[in-house]
Design a protein around this motif. Structure first.
Motif, mmCIF file in Angstrom:
data_model
loop_
_atom_site.group_PDB
_atom_site.id
_atom_site.type_symbol
_atom_site.label_atom_id
_atom_site.label_comp_id
_atom_site.label_asym_id
_atom_site.label_seq_id
_atom_site.Cartn_x
_atom_site.Cartn_y
_atom_site.Cartn_z
ATOM 1 N N ARG A 24 0.827 -1.210 0.000
ATOM 2 C CA ARG A 24 0.000 0.000 0.000
ATOM 3 C C ARG A 24 0.862 1.262 0.000
ATOM 4 O O ARG A 24 0.516 2.279 -0.624
ATOM 5 N N TRP A 25 1.980 1.218 0.706
ATOM 6 C CA TRP A 25 2.866 2.385 0.726
ATOM 7 C C TRP A 25 3.404 2.667 -0.675
ATOM 8 O O TRP A 25 3.527 3.836 -1.080
ATOM 9 N N ALA A 26 3.703 1.612 -1.419
ATOM 10 C CA ALA A 26 4.180 1.800 -2.793
ATOM 11 C C ALA A 26 3.108 2.493 -3.639
ATOM 12 O O ALA A 26 3.409 3.363 -4.467
ATOM 13 N N HIS A 27 1.835 2.115 -3.444
ATOM 14 C CA HIS A 27 0.747 2.772 -4.174
ATOM 15 C C HIS A 27 0.659 4.252 -3.803
ATOM 16 O O HIS A 27 0.440 5.115 -4.661
ATOM 17 N N VAL A 28 0.808 4.539 -2.522
ATOM 18 C CA VAL A 28 0.694 5.915 -2.036
ATOM 19 C C VAL A 28 1.815 6.787 -2.596
ATOM 20 O O VAL A 28 1.583 7.921 -3.047
ATOM 21 N N ARG A 29 3.018 6.281 -2.583
ATOM 22 C CA ARG A 29 4.156 7.077 -3.080
ATOM 23 C C ARG A 29 3.999 7.422 -4.558
ATOM 24 O O ARG A 29 4.446 8.479 -5.017
ATOM 25 N N ARG A 30 3.318 6.528 -5.304
ATOM 26 C CA ARG A 30 3.067 6.782 -6.726
ATOM 27 C C ARG A 30 2.155 7.995 -6.916
ATOM 28 O O ARG A 30 2.126 8.611 -7.985
ATOM 29 N N GLY A 31 1.416 8.354 -5.868
ATOM 30 C CA GLY A 31 0.459 9.446 -5.969
ATOM 31 C C GLY A 31 1.077 10.796 -6.265
ATOM 32 O O GLY A 31 0.400 11.701 -6.766
ATOM 33 N N ALA A 32 2.366 10.968 -5.962
ATOM 34 C CA ALA A 32 3.020 12.252 -6.227
ATOM 35 C C ALA A 32 2.964 12.607 -7.712
ATOM 36 O O ALA A 32 2.966 13.790 -8.085
ATOM 37 N N THR A 33 2.904 11.607 -8.566
ATOM 38 C CA THR A 33 2.860 11.826 -10.014
ATOM 39 C C THR A 33 1.555 12.475 -10.448
ATOM 40 O O THR A 33 1.502 13.136 -11.484
ATOM 41 N N TYR A 34 0.505 12.280 -9.649
ATOM 42 C CA TYR A 34 -0.828 12.678 -10.095
ATOM 43 C C TYR A 34 -1.415 13.854 -9.315
ATOM 44 O O TYR A 34 -2.630 13.959 -9.174
#
Length: 515
Positions: free
Chosen positions: A191-201
């Protein structure tokens, strides 16, 4: 100057519940969660999470234990989920669309210590028998102990817990469109990996995310958690309605959303769509089901903001991302592998295939399930290892990469029809059928055939007001395809059976044809 949120996101691993505490300290009055009945700012959400975590600990639950939730999506449901995570307790969100027998098996499989439900879903479980796990009613109904009474007193703080990356975060049960649901254990690290990807969006404190898909679905959670992790506000619709969705989006100046393709289809077809001001949108996301190129093009033309399609599995193992607004010539694909995702293709024997050849899609990334809960054999079936021993998750999808590295999907491997020794991809036939002016939606399934082993059968939803006969559509379609692809039958139906996140339930169509 680096903000506390940015500093937290820079770490390889962090805890989502801790980020909510951080936002509550920085901006307690900022809106966090809202449904039609209840709104919470970050200060109130953080306090409610504490009371949930403390109540679970009071009831004897420890880190690594699990609770089950089967209820309509809403603010209390979301706060319960987050509060359980603060205590290191895994959440098994269950689909109210499942059968009572499946729900009982899933609750038992998750080894849930408590069951949270509401008046509607309580009917699926029946009256509690002696020895069954305690029930708590999120809506305060007679379905169980009242949620407010169950909580610890206001101001209670739980015992501190420091979740580890390998700890179970949630147990998501597969949709069961093709068989008995399996419990997919996702870790805090995934889940943390999914959250960190959020910076792109462009998630941030100004984000307003509108969600109309259910909280038991990974489709929803991949947008729900990043919104809160970056300090934004989530608006939860208990049930999708196109007119209500458009009104909410305009009124609240929504910036982000996750929708499945059938929802995009219904929104774009709504007669009032173009009358709504949707200029606040920054990003729209989609996943879970095939997203037609023509529909993507229509969304890009008429709906402001970027359009992003995620291709992957709840089990994890790699993601492909199509930034449709940046690659309008690649709308027939699901994009390129995301950063950190290793996507490959293999043949029936498990041999890796070179680019350009079609095969089963397998993937590896930092975000992979621990395994299927209590089913080590099923976990092994879902894994593939390369020559170095690197672990991949098998998707069951068949596809190939184009010359630019974009993945083109053909179909689900298990949906592929082998007729007279020839491979037939239902998606090809569905695309042909959708080319007829009378056809709104189409689905093709393989059914047993004494002569050919399997044969394709179509189910068609006609456009409103159209009366083209089934036989005429069948003859037209079969004139467009090769001899080996011809449909044996074509059924007209009012609507395709779908799961709550828009997947066509092809098993039900096969059963309907057999009947």
């Amino acid at each position: 100057m680096v903000s506390p949120t940015e500093a937290a996101m820079a770490r390889e691993f962090g805890v989502i519940a801790d980020l909510i505490r951080l936002h509550a300290q920085e901006a307690p009055a900022r809106p966090a969660l809202a449904d039609p009945d209840l709104r919470l700012d970050y200060g109130a959400l953080d306090a409610l999470m504490d009371r949930v975590a403390a109540a679970l600990q009071r009831d004897g639950l420890r880190a690594g234990d699990a609770i089950a939730v089967c209820a309509t999506s809403g603010t209390r449901y979301a706060a319960l989920f987050l509060g359980a995570l603060r205590a290191g307790i895994a959440v098994a969100p269950l689909a109210p669309s499942a059968t009572p027998a499946s729900l009982a098996r899933m609750t038992e499989d998750a080894q849930a210590r408590l069951l949270f439900l509401d008046a509607t879903t309580a009917q699926l479980f029946g009256p509690p028998a002696e020895g069954t796990i305690p029930r708590v009613a999120l809506d305060g109904s007679a379905a169980g102990s009242g949620f407010e009474a169950w909580l610890t007193p206001a101001g209670t703080r739980p015992q501190a817990v420091e979740p580890q990356a390998s700890w179970p975060f949630n147990i998501i049960y597969s949709s069961g469109t093709t068989g008995e649901p399996k419990g997919i254990v996702q870790g805090h690290g995934m889940r943390w990996a999914h959250v960190r990807r959020g910076a792109t969006y462009a998630y941030g404190p100004e984000t307003v995310t509108l969600l109309s898909t259910p909280l038991y679905s990974n489709t929803t959670l991949v947008v729900f958690f990043p919104t809160l992790a970056y300090g934004g506000c989530v608006l939860l619709m208990p049930k999708f309605d196109a007119a209500a969705y458009l009104a909410l989006a305009e009124r609240h100046r929504v910036t982000h959303t996750m929708l499945v393709p059938v929802q995009y289809q219904r929104l774009m077809a709504h007669p009032d769509f173009d009358r709504h001001d949707l200029s606040s949108f920054r990003f729209k996301f989609s996943t879970s089901a095939p997203f037609g190129a023509a529909l993507k093009a229509d969304v890009l033309k008429r709906w402001p903001g970027g359009l992003v399609e995620f291709y992957g599995m709840t089990e994890g193992g790699g993601t492909c991302i199509l930034d449709a607004h940046l690659h309008p010539d690649k709308l027939h694909t699901v994009g390129r592998p995301a950063e950190g995702s290793d996507i490959r293709l293999i043949d029936e024997a498990g041999r890796e295939l070179p680019r350009g050849e079609a095969g089963e899609v397998v993937g590896h990334s930092a975000g992979m399930m621990v395994g299927y809960h209590g089913q080590p054999e099923k976990t092994r079936e879902a894994e593939w290892f390369d020559a170095t021993g690197k672990r991949f998750i098998r998707t069951g999808d068949v596809g190939r990469f184009d010359e630019d590295g974009f993945l083109i999907l053909f179909d689900r491997k298990k949906d592929m029809i082998i007729s007279g020794g020839f491979n037939i991809y239902p998606s090809d036939l569905e695309a042909v059928l959708r080319g007829h002016a009378a056809v709104a939606e189409a689905a093709v399934v393989g059914v047993p055939s004494e002569q050919w082993g399997e044969t394709p059968v179509a189910f068609v939803v006609r456009r409103a007001g159209d009366d083209t006969p089934a036989e005429a559509l069948l003859q037209w379609a079969n004139a467009q395809v090769g001899k080996t692809q011809r449909l044996a039958r074509l059924h007209l139906i009012e609507e395709l059976p779908r799961s709550a996140i828009g997947k066509v339930l092809k098993r039900e169509l096969r059963e309907r044809d057999a009947a």
